[in-house]
Design a protein around this motif. Structure first.
Motif, short mmCIF file in Angstrom:
data_model
loop_
_atom_site.label_atom_id
_atom_site.label_comp_id
_atom_site.label_asym_id
_atom_site.label_seq_id
_atom_site.Cartn_x
_atom_site.Cartn_y
_atom_site.Cartn_z
N GLN A 10 0.78 -1.04 -0.14
CA GLN A 10 -0.05 -0.06 -0.06
C GLN A 10 0.90 1.37 -0.01
OE1 GLN A 10 -3.14 0.57 -0.42
NE2 GLN A 10 -2.79 2.67 -0.33
N ARG A 13 2.47 1.72 -3.62
CA ARG A 13 1.55 2.20 -4.43
C ARG A 13 1.52 3.66 -4.44
NH1 ARG A 13 -1.93 -1.47 -6.97
NH2 ARG A 13 -2.04 -3.56 -5.98
N GLU A 14 1.36 4.15 -3.30
CA GLU A 14 1.28 5.52 -3.08
C GLU A 14 2.42 6.39 -3.40
OE1 GLU A 14 -1.46 4.89 1.24
OE2 GLU A 14 0.57 5.75 1.31
N ASP A 16 4.57 5.44 -5.53
CA ASP A 16 4.53 5.17 -7.13
C ASP A 16 3.71 6.00 -8.06
OD1 ASP A 16 5.26 3.29 -9.64
OD2 ASP A 16 3.00 3.24 -9.38
N GLU A 17 2.53 6.27 -7.46
CA GLU A 17 1.46 7.07 -7.99
C GLU A 17 2.13 8.58 -8.00
OE1 GLU A 17 -2.16 6.58 -6.04
OE2 GLU A 17 -2.46 4.43 -6.92
N ILE A 18 2.70 8.83 -6.94
CA ILE A 18 3.03 10.30 -6.63
C ILE A 18 4.20 10.58 -7.96
CG2 ILE A 18 4.33 12.09 -5.40
CD1 ILE A 18 2.81 10.76 -2.89
N CYS A 19 5.03 9.59 -7.90
CA CYS A 19 6.22 9.61 -8.93
C CYS A 19 5.74 9.81 -10.33
CB CYS A 19 7.05 8.46 -8.61
SG CYS A 19 8.07 8.54 -7.02
N LYS A 20 4.84 8.98 -10.75
CA LYS A 20 4.46 8.89 -12.01
C LYS A 20 3.84 10.13 -12.43
CE LYS A 20 4.31 3.88 -12.51
NZ LYS A 20 3.37 2.68 -12.50
N LYS A 21 2.97 10.43 -11.28
CA LYS A 21 1.98 11.77 -11.72
C LYS A 21 2.88 12.84 -11.96
CE LYS A 21 -1.41 14.67 -9.28
NZ LYS A 21 -2.13 14.97 -8.33
N GLU A 68 0.48 16.45 -1.50
CA GLU A 68 0.37 15.08 -2.25
C GLU A 68 0.24 13.95 -1.40
OE1 GLU A 68 -0.28 14.43 -5.16
OE2 GLU A 68 0.12 16.14 -6.30
N TYR A 215 10.63 -0.81 -17.49
CA TYR A 215 9.84 -1.23 -16.71
C TYR A 215 9.28 -2.69 -16.30
CZ TYR A 215 8.00 3.62 -16.59
OH TYR A 215 7.88 5.15 -16.32
N ILE A 221 1.55 -4.08 -10.57
CA ILE A 221 1.84 -2.73 -10.85
C ILE A 221 3.21 -2.55 -11.87
CG2 ILE A 221 2.40 -0.42 -9.90
CD1 ILE A 221 1.96 -1.56 -7.10
#
Length: 768
Positions: A10, A13-14, A16-21, A68, A215, A221
């Motif tokens: 969990q 995931r958080e 990873d989402e911030i980095c991709k955004k 964020e 990747y 993910i």
């Protein structure tokens, strides 16, 4: 997946989402990267997640954090929080408790974490790296009071004392800023390397090893991984990274974890009992002592190593003399079993982290100052060829590099080193899907080493992939037969034997081969390839298994499920179909009972799995198997379904609904023994023991033979366990309160005695 891994996933995931955004770079690292490549998820025993992130990207993440980050999350680094006790940053949860040793007396957040190991840009000049490293060691020793860093690099104690005095006089913040100005003064665009900011061991990487990112998959993910994955993993773990280690060699981390409280609550309990001033004072004196005595300590260690090395050298010479065949003859005959025996003790010592080191916290000094046992050139070359031919190529590479640093290599030794480098180049081309170039290099190596297992494995992989494309297997089969002639028990080659059979349409034979592969190789990549390939065919195979059972061919179903249990071990759905087949194939009531007991254990195991759902295919087949088994024991269809439903029900509200349903069925049924059993089990789960036993006792009067036996077993087990508890209470004092509570559900002592006599008569009658 363990509970800890679910919490870590969990968190990951958080971030990873911030980095991709926000287009921030990171790469999976360490054991987490092995998990991506070998498991496409967590290594089963892993208990952390490591990522690397360039300093510039981490700085941006820190800026973004206030807007964020989800609730109960924090980014931690000493740049922004001087109470933080580590040199590298972390992404942390603040509502959990996972306190590592160095955090015991600290004030930093100590919940579950993702380690974010910062990559600091470093120029190509090694003197700049040494300056960075020395100051990083002092920086680490000032930040983390629990560990001594500088002694392993022999950082001058005067340098530490200089900054310690600054710390005491000017304060922590100003002192750390001085060090940060020195360490973080390089611009990324002007540097070719990164240093991983870890006080234990600041690894150096070429930038192109890490970036641009590629990747991979991690628990579903798409995650960023290094540009040169194989180079990184071979550098960090050796050629063995793709193999599943023996159980005793699986590493994990230590931390104090407490469920249902956060780290602040836990600290409130233990901190009052700790003299933090004394601990800090003792730690500082310990650091000064270890740094001041580092050179002397290392000299003593080196002397001990040299003495042990002399002993090992003498023992090796003795082994060689006692051998009836020369080393050269053994090499010519490829008798590596004998050669391994000769070099066994030499390898145990020479290849140990104490002698050649390892890039980890404990053995980094030995890595930069390895101790080479000075054996004769002929023996050294034979030892290196043995490592080379027995797939310990990275160890041979390391030893040749160590020897090269001490003196010039002989021509044959230099050629072996060049060929190992060529092999690594071929692996790198393969990773980048430059197949023609990779195969060309492997072919060159095979001309010189036609019996080398690693080169043969690469070649058979190329040929099998070609056979899949053009559907022609003759060339690949001929080469594979040559390989199996050399290595008949190697599961890696057998995996490709199965692939060729599958291409040829001999699918059942291929499955039989695949089933044996796991027993003959622990190569995790082979396992992953098999898992991914077989998943496509699993469901049709299990549907065939169920059809066989329904058509009265349960034995054939057992055989098919057994085969697939070997193909995909641990797959709960396959185990469920296997249980169904065995239940239906059981020849008598005793065998059915035995299968159902195993099935109950399987259901409890599945309920602990992170993927557990009552709507899943796994749950449905386990449920079906239990229903069918109960029906074979004489349960009505509705009773069998209720019993199976009970095994999947744990929540209070769901148990209450099931209780209502079963009470109605019980009142509508003339033969209510089976419903009494189920109601009793429900009430036991609800903690209503006396009510449960009233149903057990009532059910005995109308139960079928099997149900009566099961009720008797429950009653006798309770009497046995209760008597033990009563004895324990009696030994400590008055047992009357316990006896009243325990025996009250049975009535008087006379009634209990009558019950036991009845059970015994019925048991004896059934035996007669």
């Amino acid at each position: 997946m363990t509970e800890k891994q679910k919490r870590l996933l969990q968190l990951f995931r958080e971030i990873d989402e911030i980095c991709k955004k926000h287009n921030l770079r990171y790469v999976m690292a360490g054991g987490s990267l092995i998990g991506v490549v070998r498991n496409e998820g967590f290594i089963p025993w892993d208990d952390d997640v490591d990522i690397y992130m360039p300093k510039a990207d981490w700085d941006k993440l820190v800026e973004l954090a206030p807007k964020e980050l989800p609730p109960h999350r924090a980014v931690q680094c000493v740049d922004t929080d001087r109470n933080y006790t580590n040199t590298f940053p972390r992404y942390a949860s603040t509502d959990t408790c996972a306190i590592h040793r160095h955090q015991i007396i600290g004030k930093d957040k100590a919940g579950e974490i993702i380690d974010v190991l910062t990559l600091d840009p470093i120029p190509a000049d090694d003197r700049e790296y040494e300056k960075y490293r020395n100051h990083l060691m002092v920086y680490s020793d000032l930040i983390n009071i629990a560990v001594v860093y500088g002694n392993r690099y022999e950082v001058p104690v005067t340098l530490y004392l200089k900054y310690l005095l600054s710390y005491l006089i000017l304060g922590k913040d100003r002192t750390l800023k001085k060090l940060e100005k020195i360490m973080f003064s390089y611009k990324e665009e002007e540097c070719d390397r990164y240093a991983m900011r870890w006080g234990g061991c600041p690894f150096l990487f070429d930038k192109d090893m890490m970036f641009p990112v590629k990747y991979g998959k991690f628990e579903g993910i798409d995650v960023m991984i290094p540009n040169k994955v194989s180079d990184y993993l071979i550098w960090h773990y050796g050629d063995e990274w793709s193999y599943i280690p023996p159980h005793g060699e699986r590493e994990s981390h230590d931390s104090v974890e407490c469920r249902n409280m956060n780290y602040e609550e836990f600290r409130k309990e233990y901190m009052p009992g700790i003299n933090t001033f004394k601990l800090r004072k003792d730690a500082v004196f310990r650091k000064i002592y270890y740094m001041a005595t580092a050179k002397r300590s290392h000299r003593l260690v080196r002397k001990r190593q040299e003495l042990m090395g002399e002993h090992i050298k003498e023992e090796l010479e003795k082994q060689i003399c006692e051998s009836k065949v020369s080393l050269n003859e053994l090499l010519e005959h490829r008798d590596f079993h004998k050669l391994n025996h000769i070099f066994k003790e030499y390898y145990q010592v020479q290849l140990s982290p104490d002698f050649i080191g390892r890039e980890d916290f404990v053995h980094i000094y030995s890595f930069y100052h390895p101790c080479l046992i000075r054996v004769e050139d002929e023996a050294f070359l034979a030892a290196m060829y043995t490592l080379f031919y027995t797939e310990r190529v990275s160890k041979a590479y390391r030893m040749l590099r160590v020897r090269e640093a001490e003196k010039e290599l002989l021509p044959e030794q230099k050629q072996l080193l060049d060929d190992i480098i060529l092999f690594r180049e071929a692996a790198c081309h393969y990773e980048f899907r430059e197949m023609d170039r990779s195969e060309e290099l492997i072919d060159r190596l095979l001309e010189k080493y036609p019996e080398h297992p690693s080169f043969l494995k690469f070649k058979v992989r190329f040929l099998t992939e070609q056979a899949k494309q053009d559907k022609k297997t003759a060339k690949a089969r001929e080469f594979l037969e040559y390989c199996l002639g050399l290595f008949p028990k190697d599961g890696y080659f057998h995996k490709y034997e199965g692939d060729l059979l599958w291409i040829e349409g001999q699918c059942r034979d291929a499955l039989e081969i695949y089933a044996e592969v796991r027993d003959n190789t622990n190569n995790g990549i082979v396992w992953l390839e098999l898992d991914k390939f077989l998943q496509e065919y699993k469901l049709p195979a299990m549907q065939t298994c169920q059809s066989l059972v329904e058509n009265g061919e349960a034995k054939e179903g057992v055989a098919l499920a057994g085969l697939w249990a070997k193909l995909l071990p641990g797959d709960m759905e396959i185990m469920g179909y296997g249980s169904l087949a065995r239940v239906m194939a059981a020849l008598n009531e005793t065998a059915v009972c035995r299968e159902l007991e195993d099935l109950k254990g399987l259901i409890e195991e599945y309920k602990q799995d992170s993927s557990y759902s009552t709507e899943s295919r796994e749950a449905k087949i386990l449920y079906t198997a239990m229903v069918k088994g109960r029906e074979r024991l004489g349960f009505s269809a509705k009773a069998a379904e209720s019993y199976a439903e009970l095994l999947f029900t744990d929540k209070t509200e769901d148990l209450e609904k099931l209780e209502t349903k079963v009470r109605k069925l019980c009142s509508d049924s003339k033969e209510d023994g089976e419903y009494c059993l189920i109601l009793g089990e429900i009430l036991l789960k609800e903690g209503l023991t006396n009510q449960a036993f009233s149903f057990f006792l009532k059910g005995r009067k109308t139960a079928s033979e099997y149900v009566a036996q099961e009720l008797d077993r429950i009653i006798l087990q309770d009497l046995k366990e209760g008597s033990k508890s009563a004895s324990a209470y009696a030994a400590r004092g008055d047992a009357r309160e316990f006896l009243d509570s325990w025996l009250g559900k049975y009535g008087t002592l006379e009634e209990i005695q009558d019950l036991i006599n009845t059970i015994n008569r019925q048991r004896n009658g059934s035996l007669n």
